[in-house]
Design an enzyme around this catalytic site. Structure first.
Site, PDB file in Angstrom:
ATOM      1  N   LEU A  76       4.053  -1.052   3.732  1.00 32.46           N
ATOM      2  CA  LEU A  76       3.405   0.254   3.762  1.00 32.46           C
ATOM      3  C   LEU A  76       4.401   1.345   3.379  1.00 32.46           C
ATOM      4  CD1 LEU A  76       1.475  -0.075   7.154  1.00 32.46           C
ATOM      5  CD2 LEU A  76       0.582  -0.520   4.853  1.00 32.46           C
ATOM      6  N   GLU A  77       4.037   2.152   2.411  1.00 29.74           N
ATOM      7  CA  GLU A  77       4.796   3.365   2.077  1.00 29.74           C
ATOM      8  C   GLU A  77       3.861   4.535   2.361  1.00 29.74           C
ATOM      9  OE1 GLU A  77       6.921   5.714  -1.627  1.00 29.74           O
ATOM     10  OE2 GLU A  77       5.427   4.164  -1.987  1.00 29.74           O
ATOM     11  N   LEU A  78       4.059   5.166   3.505  1.00 29.58           N
ATOM     12  CA  LEU A  78       3.085   6.130   3.989  1.00 29.58           C
ATOM     13  C   LEU A  78       3.574   7.560   3.823  1.00 29.58           C
ATOM     14  CD1 LEU A  78       2.015   4.265   7.243  1.00 29.58           C
ATOM     15  CD2 LEU A  78       1.119   4.036   4.915  1.00 29.58           C
ATOM     16  N   PHE A  89       0.838  -1.205   0.000  1.00 28.78           N
ATOM     17  CA  PHE A  89       0.000   0.000   0.000  1.00 28.78           C
ATOM     18  C   PHE A  89       0.867   1.247   0.000  1.00 28.78           C
ATOM     19  CE2 PHE A  89      -1.828   3.461   2.545  1.00 28.78           C
ATOM     20  CZ  PHE A  89      -2.936   3.767   1.781  1.00 28.78           C
ATOM     21  N   THR A  90       0.489   2.205  -0.828  1.00 30.02           N
ATOM     22  CA  THR A  90       1.101   3.530  -0.811  1.00 30.02           C
ATOM     23  C   THR A  90       0.001   4.556  -0.578  1.00 30.02           C
ATOM     24  OG1 THR A  90       2.857   2.885  -2.347  1.00 30.02           O
ATOM     25  CG2 THR A  90       2.428   5.236  -2.112  1.00 30.02           C
TER      26      THR A  90
END
Length: 205
Positions: A148-150, A125-126
């Site tokens: 996760l790339e938040l 998920f980005t």
């Protein structure tokens, strides 16, 4: 470097990843025994993209996953739904079998279903921290691995021996790249030493 050039490099990197990521290991153990490590495709990967870099996001998620033998279900942002469809057509024209790379459209409820689906073996998920926490919670239900790339902002720390001109260029690039629509926008410059001076940088108080 153009976005198209970056995408080409990403896909090339993904193809090279296969040669190292899929190689197993032979480990010697005491008493003449040994252990073997076999790396295999994880299976169905679900990827949820973001709106501000729709082409880059789909390629840096799909490239390594497909090269290592996985399949992917990709959900683009509902604000940029077409880019992933064009990429899917390019993959098919290049000879990728049907069903290996799939695109589903929808809002948050579609992403939630992907995260909770029993056949999904990996989620990437980005996006925002708020949605990322919900993705992690949904994946926890089935103990599905998640990357996760938040979004967020980051300070730049400038020390006395820094290249101050380069630091200023980096700050401007971080804030205004892609019209400022970036997950890594610079929030502040922290001047590490009082000896640092530049007409466009003001020491933090």
């Amino acid at each position: 470097m153009s976005e198209q050039s970056t995408v080409s490099r990403l896909l090339h990197y993904g193809s090279q990843t296969r040669d190292t990521a899929t190689v197993g290991q032979h480990v010697r153990l005491p008493g003449g025994s040994f252990a073997m490590v076999c790396r295999e495709p994880i299976g169905v990967c679900a990827a949820i993209g973001v709106w501000n870099f729709p082409l880059l996001t789909v390629c840096w998620k799909a490239g390594p996953a497909l090269a290592c033998g996985n399949t992917m279900v990709y959900k683009p942002s509902p604000l940029t739904p077409l880019t992933a469809l064009i990429v899917a057509e390019i993959f098919e024209d290049a000879g990728l079998p049907k069903g290996v790379f799939n695109v589903v459209q929808g809002a948050g409820d579609t992403g939630d279903m992907l995260c909770r689906h029993q056949d999904v073996s990996k989620v990437s998920f980005t996006g925002s921290v708020a949605v990322g926490s919900r993705v992690m919670a949904a994946c926890a239900k089935t103990i599905t691995p998640v990357t996760l790339e938040l979004g967020g902002k980051s300070p730049l720390i400038i020390f006395e021996d820094s290249d101050i001109d380069n630091a200023v260029r980096g700050t401007l690039n971080a804030n205004f790249l892609s019209q400022g629509q970036s997950l890594k926008s610079r929030s502040e410059d922290i001047i590490g030493c009082p000896g640092v001076t530049h007409p466009d940088v003001r020491p933090s108080s």
